[in-house]
Design a protein around this motif. Structure first.
Motif, PDB file in Angstrom:
ATOM      1  N   LYS A 164       3.174   4.831  16.232  1.00 47.42           N
ATOM      2  CA  LYS A 164       2.736   3.470  15.574  1.00 47.42           C
ATOM      3  C   LYS A 164       3.375   2.602  16.632  1.00 47.42           C
ATOM      4  O   LYS A 164       2.666   1.274  16.693  1.00 47.42           O
ATOM      5  N   ILE A 165       4.716   2.771  16.737  1.00 50.22           N
ATOM      6  CA  ILE A 165       5.356   1.565  17.432  1.00 50.22           C
ATOM      7  C   ILE A 165       4.993   1.410  18.840  1.00 50.22           C
ATOM      8  O   ILE A 165       4.673   0.110  19.200  1.00 50.22           O
ATOM      9  N   MET A 166       4.435   2.405  19.400  1.00 47.13           N
ATOM     10  CA  MET A 166       3.772   2.192  20.885  1.00 47.13           C
ATOM     11  C   MET A 166       2.587   1.503  20.732  1.00 47.13           C
ATOM     12  O   MET A 166       2.127   0.617  21.553  1.00 47.13           O
ATOM     13  N   THR A 167       1.778   1.867  19.777  1.00 48.10           N
ATOM     14  CA  THR A 167       0.298   1.242  19.854  1.00 48.10           C
ATOM     15  C   THR A 167       0.420  -0.403  19.025  1.00 48.10           C
ATOM     16  O   THR A 167      -0.300  -1.023  19.654  1.00 48.10           O
ATOM     17  N   GLU A 168       1.710  -0.339  18.430  1.00 46.06           N
ATOM     18  CA  GLU A 168       1.926  -1.976  18.088  1.00 46.06           C
ATOM     19  C   GLU A 168       2.106  -2.659  19.249  1.00 46.06           C
ATOM     20  O   GLU A 168       1.705  -3.941  19.548  1.00 46.06           O
TER      21      GLU A 168
END
Lengths: 176, 69, 251, 355
Positions: free
Chosen positions: C29-33
């Motif tokens: 999630k944080i990577m795609t954000e």
């Protein structure tokens, strides 16, 4: 006609480089030619050696189990290769560095004091080229012209060295 | 009411992480099973939600959308 | 009211296959954000490993290619060298990066390969069923250390971040955790910085992420998140381990 | 371009650069180091090109995998023990339908064996070599010139079918120096394949993978590969023959052994023995049909290899019992002489009552 030559000596005596010069000359004459160095751990042993095969037709194997010619630039090479030469073959000895104790009567021995001659010419490092000159004259494998041309190709930038080598080559050639 | 959240009932896996971290205790686990068999979290809509989005930050399933206004 | 938090654009609308409370999901999630925020979707290429995250390509909406176990750093090296315009990251677990792929990782780092490694450390082999990892804690029970990891038999938990910090070609190494709102925000910052280091062509960057594995730790999700704070960070302290940029935060 | 003297390893390097190879990843092992060194000297300075001496053969092949993902022409080289390590990566390349050229300058084995020339990796090369149901195209040159020519061909074939390709040479071919002519000029623009991973710009994102949790999907991948392999078998079989027309005994040999055998056959002809040779140039796909065709004329075959008998199985399979197959081999790096093979031919010729 297929002729194989083994050229052997200490590492640093330039045996591989005269092998290459011979190969280059044969190529310039449009002959089939192969050059096979000894490689790997063997290089660090007593001798460095290479095999040059020259022929008018395709060469089956670059390996010489029974060469027509052997050039021995030092004593260990003499000991190692003298028994491999074909009956009727020729052994070229750098007599400056070898004591010939030839146990065979079926081969011809040609003594070339290569190091001494090179020293007289002022560059002991060209002993190998002196030997090459003598070798091509005696063996009649390739012409002097081709070798000179080959040296020109392989030593493009080193003009001074080329002059020294040419002199050494011709001196060796004129020994016989 | 400062904010509210929407929990995607299909994505939720009932891990209760949001329940644990919600500063106002606005999210509870329910007895409701989703198609994958998880007991999904439900938002207790009694106007104490500030829309701080902590639940969304920690939600592993990205199942929570946050509104603030 | 305004929507202030929603699914990142580069995260596909596919439900994760990960277990409830898993750290992989948070990290994805944080990577795609970040990929969205840094506008990298059309030039990022990810190299996921075998293991639980082998299906990462089902979630990241970017170009991705599977690699053999442990070889991520080598694959990323080849890819990045052949196409330097790409932003290339490997996504590797502890078995992958710290056991079978140790050599690839250390040497890619030492060459200063301009790639980013996302290193998920959950102290256990997940997909194969909870066996000992190189980072398993002493006395931690796994299916292959059923009596607890014993240093006399299995050695010690290996600290890849500290090892890689010693390697000259590494530019940025930070250890973070994804087990609380604050830590997740820090983790995201660290990954942002790692990507920025790559964009700035400064060399090898790695973010080690202490990541909960409730299933193989045999805990509830909440317990597993707490266990990282209570136990795991004592062996693997959080923070920046190496940073050659001299900046506290990346652009 | 005029002929130049070059050793086999360097000739591969030069041909590869001229074929548009942009990335080379290697790890030193005798007797193929001249290729690695050639690329270090000549490829590394070329614009947009990459040379890396990797930390292991495993890393090298995986770097090739990475570069191939990016759509460029990439290669690696090694010798037998190193090729064993590369098998993991080759299997992945095959599964992901990624082209790559892998050179094996075979040495004596098993184990560390010797550094001298051998052909004992025939099984490994022609049966895939790693895990799973796959094949690589295998080319077996027998001279330095052919090493160069087949290296150009290797990149094209590998790209055309999107399969990894193995050039199976040996220590002697790699080391020996012969005149060689390079007939290609390196492309001006880099060759970039379609469907490469270069970021999802203006298109949907792309995945290169082989693992799925659905066995049926993997079976479908296997079928798709198999159909391609069938096509390669139909289209790409290459062989050479020597004096087979009236031959009563056919020697089947590849690579350097074929060269040695050819010398023996020439001598045998002088002695009046009608001997010919079939030389497979593609070891996979194997020229089975050609073997059968030759068998219409004679029943007697001698397979000569520098191993304990590996290609002989393909000859026997091709013949399906239709011929009598003898074998002569030297192994471990021992290099037989043409005379030695001539003696085997003479003995066989006499024993079988051939005229």
């Amino acid at each position: 006609m297929l002729v194989k030559t083994i050229i052997a000596g200490f590492g640093g005596q330039g045996v591989l480089s005269i092998g290459l010069s011979l190969t280059q000359a044969a190529m310039l004459e449009g002959r089939y030619v192969t050059y096979l160095p000894s490689y790997g751990a063997e290089v660090r042993g007593g001798t460095a050696n290479c095999t040059v095969a020259i022929s008018d037709e395709e060469i089956a194997s670059p390996v010489a189990s029974t060469p027509e010619f052997v050039i021995a630039m030092n004593q260990p090479s003499l000991i190692r290769f003298q028994n491999q030469i074909q009956s009727g073959g020729v052994l070229f000895l750098n007599s400056s560095l070898t004591q010939a104790e030839i146990s065979r009567g079926d081969i011809e021995v040609v003594q070339v004091p290569a190091d001494n001659i090179a020293e007289e010419l002022g560059n002991r490092k060209s002993a190998n080229v002196v030997m090459l000159g003598a070798f091509i004259k005696k063996s009649n494998l390739v012409s002097l012209d081709s070798v000179v041309k080959g040296l020109k190709d392989t030593l493009k930038e080193k003009q001074k060295l080329r002059a020294i080598n040419k002199e050494a080559l011709i001196t060796g050639y004129n020994l016989f | 009411m400062k904010g509210y959240i929407e929990i995607d009932q299909v994505l939720c896996k009932g891990c209760e992480i949001c329940t644990f971290f919600c500063p106002k205790g606005m999210i509870n686990s329910s007895d409701k099973l989703n198609p994958s068999g998880y007991r999904v979290a439900v938002f207790n809509d009694n106007s104490e939600c500030t829309g701080c989005a902590i639940c969304a930050v920690v939600c592993p399933e990205v199942a929570i959308e946050v509104y603030r206004g | 009211m305004k929507k202030i938090y929603t699914r990142p654009k580069s995260l596909k609308r596919t439900p994760f296959h990960y277990c409830p409370g898993c750290g992989h999901s948070i990290t994805h999630k944080i990577m795609t954000e970040l990929i969205d925020e840094m506008n990298l979707q059309d030039k990022t290429i990810g190299i996921p490993p075998p293991g639980c995250s082998v299906f990462a390509y089902n979630y990241f909406d970017i170009d991705m290619a599977e690699s053999a176990h442990g070889r991520g750093a080598a694959v990323a090296t080849g890819l990045k060298r052949a196409y330097p315009e790409a932003i290339v990251f490997t996504y590797q677990g502890d078995g992958d990066l710290a056991a079978i792929g140790t050599a690839e990782t250390i040497h890619a780092s030492n060459r200063g390969e301009n790639i980013t490694a996302i290193f998920i450390n959950n102290a256990v082999y997940g997909m194969t069923g909870g066996q000992m990892a190189p980072t398993t804690l002493l006395s931690q029970k796994t299916t292959t250390t059923p009596y607890g990891r014993d240093d006399k038999i299995e050695g010690y938990p290996i600290k890849m971040s500290e090892i890689l910090a010693l390697v000259k070609g590494s530019a940025y190494i930070e250890r973070v955790a994804v087990n609380s709102p604050a830590n997740i925000i820090k983790a995201k910052k660290a990954i942002r910085k790692a990507f920025q280091v790559q964009i700035d062509c400064l060399g090898f960057s790695m973010v080690e992420i202490l990541s909960p594995c409730p299933t193989n730790w045999k805990m509830s999700p909440v317990e597993s998140w707490k266990w990282i704070d209570e136990v795991m960070v004592k062996e693997f302290p959080l923070g920046v381990i190496k940073d050659i940029t001299g900046k506290k935060d990346a652009g | 371009m005029a002929k130049v003297l070059m050793n086999g390893n360097s000739a591969i390097g030069e041909a590869a650069i001229r074929a548009g190879c942009q990335c080379y990843f290697g790890y030193p092992i005798t007797p193929q180091n001249e290729l690695t060194e050639y690329m270090a000297t000549h490829l590394s300075r070329k614009k947009g090109c990459t040379f890396i001496q990797a930390e292991s053969e495993i890393s090298a092949i995986n770097m090739v995998y990475g570069a191939s993902l990016a759509g460029v022409r990439a290669m690696t080289s090694s010798s037998s023990p190193g090729i064993s390590l590369k098998q993991e990566g080759i299997s992945y390349l095959a599964a992901c339908e990624l082209p790559a050229v892998i050179v094996n300058m075979t040495r004596g084995g098993p184990g560390l064996g010797s550094i001298s020339a051998a052909q004992s990796d025939y099984f490994q090369a022609t049966r895939g070599g790693g895990h799973g149901d796959y094949r690589t195209i295998v080319l077996a040159p027998s001279s330095v010139q052919e090493l160069a020519d087949l290296t150009y061909k290797a990149f094209d074939l590998s790209d055309k079918y999107r399969v990894p390709l193995v050039i199976l040479g040996d220590g002697m071919l790699g080391q020996m120096i012969e005149p060689v002519e390079f007939s290609y000029e390196a492309p001006k623009e880099p060759i970039i394949r379609n469907n490469a991973l270069r970021g999802a710009k203006g298109r949907t994102s792309r995945i290169v993978k082989t693992f799925t949790s659905n066995p049926a999907t993997v079976e479908e991948i296997n079928w798709s590969l198999f159909r391609r392999y069938q096509l390669i078998k139909q289209e790409e079989v290459v062989w050479d023959t020597f004096m087979v027309e009236d031959a009563q005994l056919i020697v089947v040999a590849f690579g350097i052994a074929a060269r040695i055998a050819k010398g023996a056959i020439k001598s045998a002809r002088i002695e009046g023995m009608k001997v010919g040779m079939l030389r497979p140039i593609t070891l996979w796909p194997f020229p089975a049909e050609k073997v059968r065709e030759v068998a219409n004329r004679t029943n007697y075959f001698l397979v000569f290899e520098m191993n304990m008998g590996q290609m002989i199985e393909d000859v026997q399979l091709a013949l399906e019992g239709a011929g009598e197959v003898s074998f002569y081999g030297r192994t471990g790096g021992v290099i037989p002489t043409p005379n030695e093979v001539l003696r085997v031919i003479s003995r066989l010729y006499y024993q079988k009552g051939l005229k």
